[in-house]
Motif scaffolding. Sequence first.
Motif: not given
Length: 315
Positions: A276-283, A299-309
Amino acid sequence: MKKSLIALAVLGFTGAAMAQSSVTLYGVADAGVARTQTVDANGNKTSKTGMSSAGTMNHGNSRLGVRGVEDLGGGMKVGFNFETGLSLKDGATATSGGGFWGRAANVWLGDFWGTFLMGRTLNPSYYGIAAWELTSLANYSAVANTYSYNGMGARSSNQFTYSTPNFGGLSASAGYIAKDDNGGNSKWDLNVIYANGPIAAALGVNKQQQSKTNYTLGGKYNFGSFAVAASYNNVYATGTSLKRRGFSLGGRANLGAFAVTLDLTRDTKNDIAGKKYTNGVLEGKYALSKRTFIYAAYLRLNSTNNYGIGLRHNF
């Protein structure tokens, strides 16, 4: 003399017909800088940083489209929509799973009884989620990435779609794909949407032959400068009984030209990944005009950390 009169009559008739038709060129330009992570089968993570266009951490994909409509009289209209995607990194086509016009290629007929559409288009489930999702279904949407647009992705080819008129905020759409147009397995997809005033809610249900039924139920309440949304999702890996089930909860605050959104998902069952995963986005978004905004997202997605601007301009 007669030939001149006939020519003038034909020209006048043509001008009247053209006055009842319209064709619009439109598009989106979206690019930025992003750091994305992937995980291989052994759990090893790989990170990449660089220019991003048509990527997970872009608000949306850049695109160019043309749509048209003709008034046939008596309330009946006919129209079309062709849309292609592209990457601003190198100008390459980004087709969203189809051919050159992979984002949209369809024709429709509408009247008081509703609208009938044929061709490649967004699924009814997509429109259901779009009614309440807080990021306007950005590429980095936590709900969309976790539950894959109600298990079926965003678009389908060879789809026949009927959409009802809007009855005081209540509407519905149903799509169907014949088995010979879908690898021997027919598929249907439908939504029921209520959007009126501060309330928006939608149910999306779809099923492919030889697969389980997927459904998503979500809603949003807009207090004015603040909105909250929640959903319940139950989807399966296509052609299997592997289930991913969970919920989402989030909020968005509008502070003048600036808006900030936090949206979280939590699995209650995940046979597909085995955990089970807890995912989330802060925008965060800042509007430079009605058509242009700057955005930043995590974006925290399935244990990965992703950033963007990035920067998005609609035209």
